[in-house]
Design an enzyme around this catalytic site. Structure first.
Site, short mmCIF file in Angstrom:
data_model
loop_
_atom_site.label_atom_id
_atom_site.label_comp_id
_atom_site.label_asym_id
_atom_site.label_seq_id
_atom_site.Cartn_x
_atom_site.Cartn_y
_atom_site.Cartn_z
CD GLU A 547 -2.68 1.36 2.49
OE1 GLU A 547 -3.44 2.34 2.62
OE2 GLU A 547 -2.61 0.44 3.34
CG ASN A 605 -5.17 5.28 0.84
OD1 ASN A 605 -6.10 4.69 1.36
ND2 ASN A 605 -3.89 4.98 1.11
CD GLU A 637 -6.01 0.49 0.12
OE1 GLU A 637 -5.98 1.38 1.01
OE2 GLU A 637 -5.32 -0.55 0.15
CD GLU A 724 -6.58 -0.60 6.78
OE1 GLU A 724 -5.80 0.15 6.17
OE2 GLU A 724 -7.70 -0.25 7.16
#
Length: 768
Positions: A547, A605, A637, A724
């Site tokens: 990520e 993101n 995301e 997470e």
């Protein structure tokens, strides 16, 4: 033409037609019995008609004007009785009127009541105003009396010197008329714009009455008057003017003007009687050179006074204009805006027009004011006012109504408020130059409309609705236009108060402004960084992807995490360049890993408002192609609690992303209020369980039950589950045992630089 002006036109045309018919009859038929009867009948009918119009005007008027028209109706009623008695004298054989007659009682009553009616129109607020009014009245009265004396009254006094009763009647008619005319003139010259039309016609009515009564007295003194004389047309025309003034009074709907300037007629009208007396009188009573010099002197004096008055009015108009303008921006101020809004609302139903108010508030203005000082804040307001003024159409009004609040008034047959509001929003897309730095300021914009079908909507309510819509836009923190609807008040009655509280800056405003300037510089110079946190497949222990996380290596504050500076990014319209930077950096790094033989999926993101951009799929597709990457290497995301208001649009964009091969994930799943609805409505490939759920799965049976239920549900829907915030081996073991798919957290590794990511593959294999 709308119905109200049409009815007024017809109401005035009726007595005017009879007056014209009477004029023609007197000119063509002479003084025959039929013409005399027609004369008396028309006069009596016009008197009754004028009485009825005055009574209707009194019913429609308010306060002082109502009392004026009520007294006027009684006065005209007395005149009607006098005309009725005179008609009896003409119709009944053998009945001859005496001098004075019974009809004279009612005519004199009319004259007295006429003065009383006009006296109620006198109003002035200051001692200087009362003094000017008195001087104007004395000037007008003396000049009118002098003129009437020279032309008619002198002969009346000579004729009726021995008959005091007849002298009183003949003399009082024109005297009372001149008093009423004097009042009419001095009231007219100081009247507001909304009353000048009606008062002008009233003044004309009294003027005609004064001329007719003076001529009647003069002709009667010489025994030259009888019914059917042409001066009867003057009385008929006077009654027609009274009726027309009453109709105009009922038709007037304009609100009180903010600043009442002296009318143009006030510059010359008080001097008209002086000019008449000074130019007509001397040739009649003087001989020699003075009969020419006196009129010339009077004309010169009057001209000089009119020029002075004209200059004073020009200066007063300039002062009034300044009083109605915001001194900083030059836009209309609250007073002028409120007056024009009231005027527009009063006319919208009659003229079938739409009225809209757009409320504009500058976000974070107080932060600028408190941090950079008043000069910088004033500079911002001037620039914002210029941009707003450029967005409106001719005939619209742009105003600064206080602080950083602006308002726009739109009037038109069609409703273009959405177009104008969007134009204002777009005007703020480019930065402002404030104290040597570019600064993006976002407006909050609310729109409220008043359609012709909403007659009960008042100006204050319309303005309040625009403010409520604007505060709703401010709470949304999204650059968009909000239009008022009833649910805004029903669902949140305290919305306005809370929005006002939310706009107040904290005591750290100066620090935030400095940080904002440094952030802009960091974005411009690509000084931000992207780090990557590993995502581990719990079934194999292998690296499932990374990520991309944003960091700001601040020169003095150290490395800053997104929660420190992202609020500034969102509030000041910097999300687009920041997102572009993260996407380009992440795809560039992913392309580098692929060239090393380690194609690693990367997740980024995405700020939820980007999902309104229907070009987003095409943009990402082009960027993937530019880096030579397949679409399935990218995961987007989105934070679920930011998508709630735009699910339909978001679903369309996400479907197109998935068609390209891009994966879609919901971040922080379970932190909002509509998590399950997103599983139903949005095309989702994976969900990322919020760290607050994961942290307690080994210690809290309820948390464990919720997480297990979500895992089972999402697997049934074919959705991957990512956990997470996994911090320890015990939590990792519980997740693996309950068939969670992927995990990330400090237990597996902290975010690292792009160059270290290929090593994560080997590290993950060793850990497995």
């Amino acid at each position: 033409m709308s119905r109200r002006p049409l009815r007024a036109t017809v109401a005035i045309a009726i007595p005017l037609g009879f007056t014209v018919a009477l004029t023609v009859a007197l000119l063509v038929g002479g003084k025959s019995a039929a013409v005399v009867l027609f004369d008396d009948t028309v006069s009596f009918g016009l008197a009754l008609y004028a009485t009825a119009c005055a009574a209707l005007a009194a019913r429609a008027a308010q306060d002082r004007l109502r009392r004026t028209w009520a007294t006027m109706a009684v006065a005209l009623g007395a005149w009607s009785l006098g005309d009725g008695l005179w008609l009896v004298y003409e119709l009944v054989p053998g009945v001859e009127p005496t001098t004075p007659s019974a009809a004279d009682v009612f005519y004199l009553l009319f004259a007295v009541l006429l003065v009383a009616a006009f006296a109620q129109l006198i109003t002035t607020a200051t001692h200087q105003g009362r003094l000017r009014l008195l001087l104007d009245a004395i000037t007008v009265a003396l000049c009118l009396f002098l003129l009437a004396w020279v032309l008619a009254l002198n002969s009346v006094v000579v004729t009726y010197r021995e008959d005091r009763a007849a002298l009183a009647v003949a003399f009082l008619y024109p005297v009372f008329d001149m008093i009423a005319l004097t009042i009419a003139v001095v009231v007219l010259v100081r009247a507001e714009a909304r009353q000048r039309g009606m008062l002008t016609v009233l003044t004309l009515a009294v003027t005609l009455m004064t001329i007719a009564d003076s001529a009647f007295a003069h002709l009667t003194a010489g025994e030259r008057y009888s019914t059917g004389d042409l001066i009867d047309v003057l009385w008929a025309a006077s009654l027609t003017a009274f009726a027309a003034a009453a109709v105009l009074s009922r038709a007037a709907h304009e609100p009180r003007t903010v600043v009442a300037l002296p009318s143009t007629s006030s510059l010359w009208l008080p001097y008209v009687p002086l000019l008449l007396a000074g130019t007509i009188g001397p040739p009649l009573v003087m001989s020699g050179l003075e009969r020419f010099l006196v009129p010339a002197i009077v004309v010169a004096v009057c001209a000089r006074q009119i020029v002075s008055a004209w200059e004073n009015r020009r200066l007063l108009a300039a002062a009034a204009e300044q009083a109605l303008r915001d001194p900083l921006t030059g836009l209309a101020n609250r007073t002028l805006f409120s007056d024009r809004l009231a005027h527009a609302m009063a006319l919208r139903a009659r003229d079938d027009r739409s009225v809209a108010v757009i409320s504009v508030d500058l976000d974070d203005f107080k932060l600028v004011n408190d941090s950079l000082g008043h000069p910088a804040a004033d500079n911002l307001l001037v620039q914002a006012g210029q941009r707003i003024a450029e967005c409106i159409r001719p005939g619209d009004t742009a105003a600064r109504i206080g602080g950083d609040e602006f308002a726009l008034l739109l009037e038109s047959r069609s409703d273009d408020s959405d177009v104008v509001a969007q134009r204002v929003l777009n005007a703020f897309s480019s930065p402002f130059w404030i104290d040597g730095d570019d600064m993006l300021i976002r407006p909050s914009i609310g729109v409220a409309r008043a359609l012709p079908t909403q007659p009960d909507l008042d100006p204050d309510t319309l303005m309040k609705r625009a403010d409520i819509a604007m505060y709703a836009a401010k709470r949304s923190r999204v650059a968009q236009v909000n239009t008022f609807h009833d649910d805004m008040m029903m669902s949140d009655p305290d919305a306005v108060e809370r929005a006002e509280q939310a706009d107040r800056p904290s005591g750290e405003g100066a620090a935030q402004i400095r940080l904002l300037g440094e952030l802009r510089a960091a974005i411009d110079h690509h000084a931000l960084e992207v780090v990557y946190q590993p995502k581990i497949d719990l079934r194999t222990g292998q690296l499932a992807g990374v990520e991309a996380l944003l960091r700001w290596p601040h020169p003095t504050l150290g490395t800053l995490r997104p929660d420190t500076f992202l609020p500034l990014v969102r509030q000041h319209g910097l999300m687009r360049p920041v997102t572009d930077f993260v996407v380009d950096r992440a795809l560039s790094d992913a392309a580098g890993w692929a060239r090393l033989g380690a194609p690693i999926p990367v997740a980024i993101n995405l700020f939820a408002p980007f999902l309104r951009d229907t070009d987003l799929p095409r943009t990402l597709d082009h960027r993937l192609a530019d880096h030579g990457l397949r679409a399935d290497i990218l995961t987007v995301e989105i934070t679920e609690d930011l998508v709630l208001s735009e699910v339909d649009t978001a679903a369309t964009v996400l479907h197109r992303l998935r068609q390209l091969g891009v994966r879609v994930a919901i971040d922080d799943f379970g932190s909002g209020y509509s998590a399950l609805s997103y599983l139903r409505d949005l095309p989702i490939d994976e969900i990322k369980l919020d760290r607050h759920f994961i942290a307690h799965v080994t210690t809290n049976p309820k948390a464990a039950a919720v997480v297990e239920a979500v895992i089972n549900l999402t697997h049934t829907l074919g959705i991957t589950v990512v956990a997470e915030g996994v911090e320890d081996a015990e939590t990792a073991g519980w997740l693996a045992a309950h068939h969670c798919d992927i995990a990330q957290g400090y237990h597996y590794g902290r975010p690292t630089t792009a160059s270290m990511v290929p090593r994560l593959i080997a590290g993950a294999a060793a850990g497995a």
